[in-house]
Design a protein around this motif. Structure first.
Motif, short mmCIF file in Angstrom:
data_model
loop_
_atom_site.label_atom_id
_atom_site.label_comp_id
_atom_site.label_asym_id
_atom_site.label_seq_id
_atom_site.Cartn_x
_atom_site.Cartn_y
_atom_site.Cartn_z
N LEU A 264 2.88 -41.23 1.95
CA LEU A 264 4.31 -40.84 1.65
C LEU A 264 4.48 -39.30 1.99
CD1 LEU A 264 4.84 -42.77 -1.74
CD2 LEU A 264 6.04 -43.13 0.59
N ASP A 265 5.40 -38.92 2.60
CA ASP A 265 5.70 -37.65 2.86
C ASP A 265 6.95 -37.21 2.24
OD1 ASP A 265 3.74 -37.20 5.13
OD2 ASP A 265 4.88 -38.96 5.79
N ILE A 266 7.85 -37.90 2.19
CA ILE A 266 9.29 -37.66 1.46
C ILE A 266 9.88 -38.55 0.47
CG2 ILE A 266 11.67 -37.15 2.18
CD1 ILE A 266 10.36 -36.59 4.98
N LEU A 267 10.41 -38.05 -0.50
CA LEU A 267 11.05 -38.83 -1.70
C LEU A 267 12.27 -38.25 -1.80
CD1 LEU A 267 11.12 -40.59 -4.05
CD2 LEU A 267 10.19 -39.07 -5.39
N VAL A 268 13.41 -39.24 -1.68
CA VAL A 268 14.71 -38.78 -2.02
C VAL A 268 15.64 -39.55 -3.33
CG1 VAL A 268 17.06 -38.61 -1.12
CG2 VAL A 268 14.99 -38.35 0.29
N ASN A 269 15.52 -39.15 -4.28
CA ASN A 269 16.08 -39.59 -5.64
C ASN A 269 17.50 -39.58 -5.49
OD1 ASN A 269 13.91 -40.47 -7.17
ND2 ASN A 269 13.13 -38.18 -7.43
N ARG B 90 10.06 -40.40 -13.17
CA ARG B 90 9.25 -41.44 -12.89
C ARG B 90 9.03 -41.69 -11.27
NH1 ARG B 90 12.43 -44.40 -17.40
NH2 ARG B 90 11.09 -44.07 -19.18
N MET B 91 9.91 -41.62 -10.42
CA MET B 91 9.80 -41.95 -9.03
C MET B 91 8.77 -40.66 -8.69
SD MET B 91 11.22 -44.55 -7.73
CE MET B 91 11.20 -43.91 -6.07
N ILE B 92 9.09 -39.39 -8.99
CA ILE B 92 8.47 -38.42 -8.63
C ILE B 92 6.69 -38.63 -8.89
CG2 ILE B 92 7.76 -35.91 -8.98
CD1 ILE B 92 10.94 -35.75 -8.95
N ARG B 93 6.69 -38.86 -10.47
CA ARG B 93 5.19 -38.94 -10.89
C ARG B 93 4.36 -40.40 -10.13
NH1 ARG B 93 5.32 -40.35 -16.91
NH2 ARG B 93 2.95 -39.82 -16.71
N ALA B 94 5.27 -41.32 -9.58
CA ALA B 94 4.70 -42.53 -9.07
C ALA B 94 4.14 -41.95 -7.71
CB ALA B 94 5.44 -43.68 -9.00
N ALA B 95 5.01 -41.19 -7.17
CA ALA B 95 4.56 -40.68 -5.59
C ALA B 95 3.88 -39.68 -5.52
CB ALA B 95 6.15 -40.40 -5.07
N LEU B 96 3.57 -38.75 -6.71
CA LEU B 96 2.82 -37.76 -6.52
C LEU B 96 1.41 -37.59 -5.90
CD1 LEU B 96 3.35 -34.57 -7.28
CD2 LEU B 96 2.34 -35.11 -9.67
N PRO B 97 0.40 -38.67 -6.31
CA PRO B 97 -0.80 -38.63 -5.60
C PRO B 97 -0.65 -38.84 -4.29
CG PRO B 97 -0.61 -40.24 -7.42
CD PRO B 97 0.83 -39.88 -7.24
N TYR B 98 0.48 -39.44 -3.53
CA TYR B 98 0.49 -39.77 -2.32
C TYR B 98 0.99 -38.37 -1.54
CZ TYR B 98 -0.06 -44.48 -3.94
OH TYR B 98 -0.50 -45.69 -4.57
N LEU B 99 2.10 -37.72 -2.23
CA LEU B 99 2.81 -36.41 -1.79
C LEU B 99 1.47 -35.44 -1.76
CD1 LEU B 99 6.18 -36.52 -3.75
CD2 LEU B 99 5.74 -36.89 -1.29
N LYS B 100 0.66 -35.45 -2.59
CA LYS B 100 -0.21 -34.32 -2.56
C LYS B 100 -1.10 -34.35 -1.53
CE LYS B 100 -0.85 -33.59 -7.81
NZ LYS B 100 -1.61 -33.61 -9.11
N ALA B 101 -1.40 -36.06 -0.76
CA ALA B 101 -2.32 -35.98 0.38
C ALA B 101 -1.28 -35.73 1.60
CB ALA B 101 -2.79 -37.43 0.22
N ALA B 102 0.01 -35.32 1.48
CA ALA B 102 0.90 -35.25 2.62
C ALA B 102 0.85 -33.67 3.35
CB ALA B 102 2.21 -35.65 2.37
N GLU B 103 0.98 -33.71 4.62
CA GLU B 103 0.96 -32.29 5.27
C GLU B 103 2.14 -31.35 4.59
OE1 GLU B 103 0.36 -30.16 9.53
OE2 GLU B 103 0.59 -32.48 9.28
#
Length: 261
Positions: free
Chosen positions: A93-98, A130-143
């Motif tokens: 995951l690289d991008i989250l749009v709420n 909640r979306m941000i917290r769920a996505a955070l582990p994957y976003l931390k790994a993104a470039e």
């Protein structure tokens, strides 16, 4: 003399989640991201409506792609499981749009006010974190990890009979600023877009006559926007080159918030 350093303006290959993507600004953003080569998770309440967007994107022959997921962002468990499913399916995951939202008129003097307050805050504020917290582990790994929260000009002011929505959108702006500070050390940018009068499902009930009157009176550009105009600002915020933009609150309102008379 320092050497010019080119920065990428491409999201080709990026993996993105967009909530509320079956219509309006979410749908426009899904199309735009796919046209730019991204792989998009189209999420909304109605899976068939998401599938229709995915099919439309496929029919356009974009270089990117889309896949549908049903998601009720008012349900914390659904958020957790869906984000994991998307990340595992995409591999990253690289991008989250709420973006998910709605509008329910509310009169503070009526008993029905609570019926507006609870779902409004759940969908348009609590779901963002909640979306941000769920996505955070994957976003931390993104470039180039990017988060964009869609608020509203109602987060910068207020209209009558709309206080739950106003409260939620003010909260989104505060959440954006707070998380921009907290996540900056991770290189994750968090920005907020505040659309003004846009032609979406929320404004469909307003007659063309009243849209015209309002726009000529309140909006510097004297018109309502189309969803694609907001989507392009969202795209600008998620580019790899937008690497020093965080905590920004960006009105896309045709000059609504700066027009005094």
């Amino acid at each position: 003399m320092e050497t010019y350093q080119p920065l990428s303006r491409s999201i080709a290959g990026k993996k993105a989640i967009i909530t509320g993507a079956a219509s309006g600004m979410g749908r426009a953003t899904a199309h735009l991201f796919a046209s730019e080569g991204a792989h998009v998770a189209v999420t909304d309440l109605d899976h068939s409506a998401c599938e229709a967007v995915v099919q439309d994107i496929a029919d356009k022959g974009y270089s990117g792609s889309a896949k549908a997921w049903a998601l009720d962002v008012s349900k914390p468990d659904a958020i957790g499981s869906t984000v994991v499913d998307i990340a595992e399916d995409f591999g990253a995951l690289d991008i989250l749009v709420n973006n998910a939202g709605f509008a329910i008129p509310a009169d503070i003097a009526l008993d029905s006010y609570e019926e507006s307050w609870e779902p409004t805050l759940a969908v348009m504020l609590a779901a963002h974190q909640r979306m941000i917290r769920a996505a955070l582990p994957y976003l931390k790994a993104a470039e180039h990890p990017r988060i964009v929260n869609i608020a509203s000009t109602e987060g910068l002011g207020a209209s009558p009979g709309n206080s739950p929505y106003v409260a939620a959108k003010h909260g989104v702006i505060g959440l954006t600023k707070g998380l921009a500070v907290d996540l900056g050390r991770e290189g994750i940018t968090v920005n907020c877009i505040c659309p003004g009068p846009i032609r979406t499902g929320i404004t469909d009930a307003i007659s063309e006559e009243h849209k015209t009157i309002y726009a000529k009176r309140r909006v510097a550009l004297r018109r309502y926007a189309i969803p694609e105009e907001v989507a392009h600002m969202t795209l600008s915020c998620v580019l790899p080159a937008a690497s020093f933009l965080t905590g920004a609150v960006i009105p896309v309102d045709g000059g609504l918030t700066i027009k005094n008379a």
